[in-house]
Design an enzyme around this catalytic site. Structure first.
Site, short mmCIF file in Angstrom:
data_model
loop_
_atom_site.label_atom_id
_atom_site.label_comp_id
_atom_site.label_asym_id
_atom_site.label_seq_id
_atom_site.Cartn_x
_atom_site.Cartn_y
_atom_site.Cartn_z
N LYS A 1 37.02 44.01 50.47
CA LYS A 1 37.43 43.95 49.05
C LYS A 1 36.70 45.05 48.24
CE LYS A 1 38.86 42.27 45.05
NZ LYS A 1 40.14 41.91 44.52
N THR B 1 35.63 37.10 44.41
CA THR B 1 35.07 38.40 44.78
C THR B 1 33.59 38.38 44.43
OG1 THR B 1 37.17 39.47 44.25
CG2 THR B 1 35.24 40.89 44.42
P1 NAP Z 1 39.21 33.13 35.49
O1 NAP Z 1 40.62 33.02 35.06
O2 NAP Z 1 38.18 33.56 34.51
O3 NAP Z 1 38.78 31.71 36.09
C1 NAP Z 1 37.50 31.49 36.60
C2 NAP Z 1 37.46 30.06 37.13
O4 NAP Z 1 36.17 29.80 37.68
C3 NAP Z 1 37.67 29.00 36.05
O5 NAP Z 1 38.33 27.91 36.63
C4 NAP Z 1 36.22 28.65 35.67
O6 NAP Z 1 36.11 27.35 35.10
C5 NAP Z 1 35.58 28.71 37.03
N1 NAP Z 1 34.12 28.95 36.97
C6 NAP Z 1 33.50 30.10 36.63
N2 NAP Z 1 32.16 29.94 36.72
C7 NAP Z 1 31.96 28.68 37.14
C8 NAP Z 1 30.79 27.92 37.42
N3 NAP Z 1 29.56 28.46 37.29
N4 NAP Z 1 30.93 26.63 37.81
C9 NAP Z 1 32.18 26.09 37.93
N5 NAP Z 1 33.32 26.75 37.68
C10 NAP Z 1 33.21 28.04 37.28
O7 NAP Z 1 39.06 34.11 36.75
P2 NAP Z 1 40.16 34.58 37.81
O8 NAP Z 1 40.88 35.75 37.25
O9 NAP Z 1 40.91 33.41 38.31
O10 NAP Z 1 39.20 35.17 38.96
C11 NAP Z 1 38.52 34.32 39.88
C12 NAP Z 1 37.92 35.17 41.00
O11 NAP Z 1 38.99 35.90 41.65
C13 NAP Z 1 36.91 36.22 40.53
O12 NAP Z 1 35.90 36.37 41.48
C14 NAP Z 1 37.77 37.49 40.40
O13 NAP Z 1 37.00 38.67 40.53
C15 NAP Z 1 38.70 37.30 41.58
N6 NAP Z 1 39.99 38.02 41.45
C16 NAP Z 1 40.70 37.99 40.29
C17 NAP Z 1 41.90 38.69 40.22
C18 NAP Z 1 42.74 38.72 38.93
O14 NAP Z 1 43.70 39.51 38.86
N7 NAP Z 1 42.45 37.88 37.94
C19 NAP Z 1 42.38 39.41 41.31
C20 NAP Z 1 41.65 39.39 42.49
C21 NAP Z 1 40.45 38.71 42.54
P3 NAP Z 1 36.43 27.12 33.51
O15 NAP Z 1 37.92 26.88 33.44
O16 NAP Z 1 35.64 25.93 33.16
O17 NAP Z 1 35.98 28.36 32.79
#
Ligand code: NAP
Length: 289
Positions: A172, A97
């Site tokens: 979104k 997002t």
């Molecule tokens: P998360 O668990 O914090 O995971 C983030 C992922 O992105 C991790 O694999 C992290 O790597 C990687 N990452 C972040 N910054 C990076 C960078 N600069 N370079 C390389 N890798 C990077 O987040 P998430 O909950 O999966 O969410 C991911 C996306 O989906 C976000 O945009 C969020 O808003 C969206 N989203 C989330 C949900 C939810 O319920 N969680 C629902 C809908 C949408 P590391 O493992 O090394 O930290």
């Protein structure tokens, strides 16, 4: 079956990539913290690569699910970014997002290189990702959408093309605007019920069948009452999403009076140390003591 690269194995990306592998595609994963990529490979097979570029080289479809605007720009266009390493005719799908501006930038750079780019943010949370039942809102060319649909259907129960590049992210934003005010209303109602001495289980049973029913009420009502917030969609992610909505509203002129107020409440929660708690923790601000 296609060669797929998946970048970012967080709460969402890890199970989403798993569903793509389970459908029989050849999946190469990249994760900044390599241990997660190794764990994923041990569970699902496939391969892992040390950089986004190495994962993307030779792939038919590259997907990312990372964090905010700078994170997507880094994995897609940074020094080891995926898009410059992709072959002509391949498709890049960003499931993060982020702003519509970043989505359009990726589409423009990809277009110059003959790579189709889709912005495809998701809704449905961790449970939706784990069950492969996400809603996917997609921006980009119809032909790229049609080619990539079988891959997105591995993790999406509802995959809808909204229009050209950036329109998936705009959809979104609408989703998040609708949620923000609703969760505050639900918090006020449930806190009011507790202050009134009502049996909240009976209350939820009654009103979740009526006009006040919502996904948030059905899926979060009981956990809010029990003070359980250590799961779900993090407050700090919601703050990021509402920042993106407000920035877009400043451009298109749409007033967001309630969203503005609720965004401030989420800032307060984060300052209170609840940034990783679920978005339903808005009710915490209302409780006495
Ligand atoms: P998360 O668990 O914090 O995971 C983030 C992922 O992105 C991790 O694999 C992290 O790597 C990687 N990452 C972040 N910054 C990076 C960078 N600069 N370079 C390389 N890798 C990077 O987040 P998430 O909950 O999966 O969410 C991911 C996306 O989906 C976000 O945009 C969020 O808003 C969206 N989203 C989330 C949900 C939810 O319920 N969680 C629902 C809908 C949408 P590391 O493992 O090394 O930290």
């Amino acid at each position: 079956m296609a060669n797929i690269a998946f970048l970012g194995l967080g709460v969402m990306g890890y199970p989403m990539a798993g569903h793509i592998a389970a459908a029989g595609h050849q999946v190469t994963v990249y994760n900044r913290t390599a241990a997660k990529a190794e764990a994923w490979m041990a569970q699902h097979g496939g391969a892992h690569a040390p950089t986004p570029a190495a994962a993307a080289a030779g792939a038919d479809v590259v997907l990312s699910c990372v964090g905010d605007d700078p994170d997507v720009l880094e994995v897609a266009l940074g020094s080891d970014g995926a898009i410059p390493a992709m072959r002509e005719g391949a498709i890049y799908i960003d499931n993060s997002t982020v702003s519509a501006e970043v989505a359009r930038k990726l589409a423009s750079v990809g277009g110059e290189r003959g790579i189709g780019v889709l912005d495809a943010p998701v809704s449905g949370g961790q449970a939706g990702a784990e069950n492969g039942k996400l809603t996917v809102m997609v921006g980009g060319a119809q032909t790229d959408f049609d080619s990539a649909l079988p891959v997105m259907e591995c993790y999406g129960a509802r995959v809808v093309r909204m229009g050209e590049a950036g329109s998936g992210q705009l959809a979104k934003m609408v989703n998040q605007i609708c949620i923000a005010g609703l969760v505050q209303g639900l918090s006020e109602g449930l806190n009011f019920a507790a202050e009134s001495g009502l049996d909240t289980d009976a209350l939820l049973e009654a009103i979740s069948g009526g006009a006040a029913q919502s996904w948030q009420m059905v899926n979060r009502g009981h956990t809010m009452v029990r003070d359980e917030f250590d799961f779900g969609f993090a407050v700090d992610w919601m703050r990021k999403d509402l920042r993106i909505c407000r920035e877009e509203a400043a451009r298109n002129g749409a007033p967001l009076p309630v969203t503005e107020i609720v965004a401030g409440f989420y800032d307060e929660l984060s300052e209170m140390g609840h940034g990783r708690g679920d978005t339903s923790s808005l009710i915490r601000r209302l409780r006495k003591g």
